[in-house]
Design an enzyme around this catalytic site. Sequence first.
Site, PDB file in Angstrom:
ATOM      1  N   GLY A 115       0.806  -1.213   0.000  1.00 39.54           N
ATOM      2  CA  GLY A 115       0.000   0.000   0.000  1.00 39.54           C
ATOM      3  C   GLY A 115       0.837   1.259   0.000  1.00 39.54           C
ATOM      4  O   GLY A 115       2.017   1.251   0.352  1.00 39.54           O
ATOM      5  N   ARG A 179       0.572  -5.625  -4.564  1.00 40.03           N
ATOM      6  CA  ARG A 179       0.714  -6.509  -3.401  1.00 40.03           C
ATOM      7  C   ARG A 179       1.160  -7.920  -3.794  1.00 40.03           C
ATOM      8  O   ARG A 179       0.999  -8.858  -3.026  1.00 40.03           O
ATOM      9  CB  ARG A 179      -0.607  -6.564  -2.625  1.00 40.03           C
ATOM     10  CG  ARG A 179      -0.999  -5.210  -2.034  1.00 40.03           C
ATOM     11  CD  ARG A 179      -2.191  -5.310  -1.101  1.00 40.03           C
ATOM     12  NE  ARG A 179      -2.575  -4.021  -0.570  1.00 40.03           N
ATOM     13  CZ  ARG A 179      -2.041  -3.449   0.506  1.00 40.03           C
ATOM     14  NH1 ARG A 179      -1.063  -4.059   1.156  1.00 40.03           N
ATOM     15  NH2 ARG A 179      -2.458  -2.269   0.924  1.00 40.03           N
ATOM     16  N   ASP A 210       6.062  -7.725   5.284  1.00 35.37           N
ATOM     17  CA  ASP A 210       6.043  -8.851   4.353  1.00 35.37           C
ATOM     18  C   ASP A 210       6.917  -8.591   3.134  1.00 35.37           C
ATOM     19  O   ASP A 210       7.615  -9.480   2.648  1.00 35.37           O
ATOM     20  CB  ASP A 210       4.609  -9.148   3.901  1.00 35.37           C
ATOM     21  CG  ASP A 210       3.810  -9.890   4.970  1.00 35.37           C
ATOM     22  OD1 ASP A 210       4.428 -10.391   5.928  1.00 35.37           O
ATOM     23  OD2 ASP A 210       2.583  -9.969   4.851  1.00 35.37           O
ATOM     24  N   LYS A 236       8.577   0.740   5.129  1.00 37.34           N
ATOM     25  CA  LYS A 236       7.403   1.536   4.785  1.00 37.34           C
ATOM     26  C   LYS A 236       6.146   0.942   5.391  1.00 37.34           C
ATOM     27  O   LYS A 236       5.914  -0.252   5.279  1.00 37.34           O
ATOM     28  CB  LYS A 236       7.250   1.564   3.258  1.00 37.34           C
ATOM     29  CG  LYS A 236       5.974   2.226   2.757  1.00 37.34           C
ATOM     30  CD  LYS A 236       5.244   1.380   1.732  1.00 37.34           C
ATOM     31  CE  LYS A 236       4.599   0.179   2.347  1.00 37.34           C
ATOM     32  NZ  LYS A 236       3.675  -0.535   1.462  1.00 37.34           N
ATOM     33  N   THR A 237       5.357   1.733   6.063  1.00 42.37           N
ATOM     34  CA  THR A 237       3.967   1.417   6.396  1.00 42.37           C
ATOM     35  C   THR A 237       3.402   2.543   7.234  1.00 42.37           C
ATOM     36  O   THR A 237       4.050   3.025   8.170  1.00 42.37           O
ATOM     37  CB  THR A 237       3.797   0.093   7.166  1.00 42.37           C
ATOM     38  OG1 THR A 237       2.445  -0.013   7.614  1.00 42.37           O
ATOM     39  CG2 THR A 237       4.691  -0.004   8.381  1.00 42.37           C
ATOM     40  N   ASP A 239       0.937   2.225   9.154  1.00 43.38           N
ATOM     41  CA  ASP A 239       0.391   1.652  10.392  1.00 43.38           C
ATOM     42  C   ASP A 239       1.352   1.746  11.568  1.00 43.38           C
ATOM     43  O   ASP A 239       0.952   1.535  12.713  1.00 43.38           O
ATOM     44  CB  ASP A 239       0.008   0.184  10.175  1.00 43.38           C
ATOM     45  CG  ASP A 239      -1.168   0.024   9.233  1.00 43.38           C
ATOM     46  OD1 ASP A 239      -1.966   0.977   9.127  1.00 43.38           O
ATOM     47  OD2 ASP A 239      -1.294  -1.033   8.600  1.00 43.38           O
ATOM     48  N   TYR A 278     -23.109  17.032  19.415  1.00 39.72           N
ATOM     49  CA  TYR A 278     -22.742  15.801  18.720  1.00 39.72           C
ATOM     50  C   TYR A 278     -21.593  15.075  19.411  1.00 39.72           C
ATOM     51  O   TYR A 278     -20.666  15.700  19.935  1.00 39.72           O
ATOM     52  CB  TYR A 278     -22.313  16.099  17.282  1.00 39.72           C
ATOM     53  CG  TYR A 278     -23.388  16.690  16.410  1.00 39.72           C
ATOM     54  CD1 TYR A 278     -24.587  15.997  16.179  1.00 39.72           C
ATOM     55  CD2 TYR A 278     -23.216  17.933  15.810  1.00 39.72           C
ATOM     56  CE1 TYR A 278     -25.571  16.546  15.375  1.00 39.72           C
ATOM     57  CE2 TYR A 278     -24.197  18.484  15.005  1.00 39.72           C
ATOM     58  CZ  TYR A 278     -25.375  17.784  14.792  1.00 39.72           C
ATOM     59  OH  TYR A 278     -26.361  18.322  14.001  1.00 39.72           O
ATOM     60  N   GLU A 346      -9.579   0.689  13.445  1.00 43.46           N
ATOM     61  CA  GLU A 346     -10.501  -0.109  12.636  1.00 43.46           C
ATOM     62  C   GLU A 346     -10.503  -1.577  13.051  1.00 43.46           C
ATOM     63  O   GLU A 346     -11.490  -2.275  12.867  1.00 43.46           O
ATOM     64  CB  GLU A 346     -10.153   0.014  11.154  1.00 43.46           C
ATOM     65  CG  GLU A 346      -8.806  -0.583  10.769  1.00 43.46           C
ATOM     66  CD  GLU A 346      -8.554  -0.542   9.270  1.00 43.46           C
ATOM     67  OE1 GLU A 346      -9.523  -0.384   8.511  1.00 43.46           O
ATOM     68  OE2 GLU A 346      -7.392  -0.666   8.863  1.00 43.46           O
ATOM     69  N   TYR A 452      -7.878   6.002   3.751  1.00 39.29           N
ATOM     70  CA  TYR A 452      -7.135   6.313   2.533  1.00 39.29           C
ATOM     71  C   TYR A 452      -6.711   7.775   2.472  1.00 39.29           C
ATOM     72  O   TYR A 452      -5.772   8.119   1.744  1.00 39.29           O
ATOM     73  CB  TYR A 452      -7.974   5.942   1.306  1.00 39.29           C
ATOM     74  CG  TYR A 452      -8.146   4.447   1.156  1.00 39.29           C
ATOM     75  CD1 TYR A 452      -7.103   3.650   0.701  1.00 39.29           C
ATOM     76  CD2 TYR A 452      -9.348   3.828   1.478  1.00 39.29           C
ATOM     77  CE1 TYR A 452      -7.251   2.283   0.575  1.00 39.29           C
ATOM     78  CE2 TYR A 452      -9.504   2.461   1.355  1.00 39.29           C
ATOM     79  CZ  TYR A 452      -8.451   1.690   0.903  1.00 39.29           C
ATOM     80  OH  TYR A 452      -8.603   0.333   0.789  1.00 39.29           O
ATOM     81  N   GLU A 453      -7.394   8.640   3.231  1.00 39.94           N
ATOM     82  CA  GLU A 453      -7.010  10.056   3.244  1.00 39.94           C
ATOM     83  C   GLU A 453      -5.552  10.249   3.650  1.00 39.94           C
ATOM     84  O   GLU A 453      -4.924  11.241   3.277  1.00 39.94           O
ATOM     85  CB  GLU A 453      -7.901  10.853   4.217  1.00 39.94           C
ATOM     86  CG  GLU A 453      -9.359  10.903   3.840  1.00 39.94           C
ATOM     87  CD  GLU A 453     -10.176   9.749   4.406  1.00 39.94           C
ATOM     88  OE1 GLU A 453     -11.410   9.874   4.472  1.00 39.94           O
ATOM     89  OE2 GLU A 453      -9.575   8.722   4.773  1.00 39.94           O
ATOM     90  N   GLY A 454      -5.028   9.318   4.456  1.00 45.79           N
ATOM     91  CA  GLY A 454      -3.668   9.491   4.976  1.00 45.79           C
ATOM     92  C   GLY A 454      -2.586   8.812   4.169  1.00 45.79           C
ATOM     93  O   GLY A 454      -1.395   9.039   4.414  1.00 45.79           O
TER      94      GLY A 454
END
Length: 614
Positions: A115, A179, A210, A236-237, A239, A278, A346, A452-454
């Site tokens: 990704g 991938r 991976d 790279k990631t 996360d 809210y 998530e 996906y915005e990030g």
Amino acid sequence: PGLLCNRVEQGCCDWQRMAAPGTKPQTYRRARKAYSALQRERLNANCHDYMPEVLRGCPKAVNKEAVPASPKDADTIKSMFPTTYNTPLVEFGKDHCIPEPERAPVKVGVVLSGGQAPGGHNVIAGIFDGIKRWHSESTMIGFLDGPHGIFSGSFVEVTKELMDGFRNTGGFDMLGSGRHKIESEEQFNNSMIVCQTIGLDGLVVIGGDDSNTNGAVLAEYFKANGCKTKVVGAPKTIDGDLKCPPHIPISFGFDTACKTYAQLVGNVAVDALSSQKYYHLVRLMGRAASNIALEVALLTRPNACLLGEEVSRESQSLKDITHDLTDMIEERSKHGKHYGVIVLPEGLIEFIPEFDALMKELNDKLAMPGMEATEEAILQALSPANAESFRYLPDFIRAQLLLDRDPHGNVQVSKIETEKLLAATISAELETRRAKGTFSGTFAPQFHAYGYEGRAGMPTIFDSSYCYALGATAANLLCNGVTGVIASVKNLLAPTNEWQCGGIPITSLCVIERRKGKDKPVIRKALVELDGPLSQPFDAFRKIRVELRLADAYSIPGPTQFDAVNCTASLDVPMTLQLELGRPLDPLPVNPPPTKKRKFLHIPQTVESRSAMQ
């Protein structure tokens, strides 16, 4: 078309068995056609400003003591990597430079794998400039659309004109990514044929855990078969789960992604304060680890942040989590606050032990011949404990679990919108308390899912610098003939010219996991540490989170800044990294108590409580 029909008739729909790989570069057709004013500014920013002093010459790689693999798995890993297992740790020093007469041109390839993560283009820029610094006649090729480009021979030549159109930009559109894995003997052999035929001295795999493990296997294959191509990785990631301190303190892309999400969370916090009606429930990317959620919580100070690792350790049930958040909402209501911000990863639901047990039994029962996918049938089939867990779920989640399954018939847990699940269970619990007379407020949830915005944002100055340094490090490792390592850049709290660079053998980071019935080497994922040497970020948040439940101590980071001269906030490194490296967390601001103005709370915000950007 005739050839395709024949292949389909033969039952061969596997692209992995296509014709011999290509060995000629393709014409490049992916150049960007337009740039915003900010993109043009960033394109013109001098990447050489990001160069650590130790790499400004052509340093010689100094071998250090070999880093052992996990003791439990050492023998197995050694048997899998017989020719690269004893690769030493490598460091670069200013006092060891290779003179120009000893430097010959090199040809290096690069591939983006997995990704997107902000900064990938600057890794490529660092490699490009690094090999040109080594020798002006060095050349680079870029494999297209991920590892598939290697074994299929799909590549382009990376020229200065091409490279200069992507410096300091987000995305992976320069080369594309994928991938795919290099797994079969045919794929490994074709990869070697391509690299040998086009004369590659080195290959850089830019990817996550991976992808870098796959790169280590490729390095072993090349060396064992006498191929001159050396293989080096770059971490790279977004996360944040690929880090192995002290050598890999962080993966690139994490900072930009978290700052992107933090800006959005800060915005909804201001909305909560403004409307005061809210509750914003924000789901952030991070399925296997909660690093992003924790970083964003430290940057924005929401009223609550759930961490999957803590949920798992404490064996919290969905009911436990629901009651805890409902307690907070009820208590805030008593103070006239019918609003707030709640952050969660998530992958939270997969950390809940009871849910994991329920999913396993649901998959088993739904796979039984004749089993109807109805609530009545499934409740009769489930064990009492799992049946109780299933009943506690909201109607729409129960229906989703029964009807929305993947091609293998398994429940698609990743598609469950956890923020909506929690809002439903919280609403039900609040109505129960309303009936008992303990709650008289309102709960109006608003839902946000940021992912996906990030992934493709314009990289922060930290990611731009870190990525360029990683690329330059990888280039120097290959020029020194090093293989089977991942680029290492550390001392990241210091100015960039003081960063320390080298490489760490990938095999030393690996453990053995059982996957699809086979032992596989993998780099262990770095989760949020609740105890131990890297638990400082969690400890810092744990100390302030009780106060955050009732206070409105939101920090509003604002948009990413790029003026390194006039805005010191633009130079910030990730908060979790700061804490792990010894910096303390700033104390919470002390604001005057709110005062009620009719139905509205006036909540003063002192100058001291503002973020650095504000």
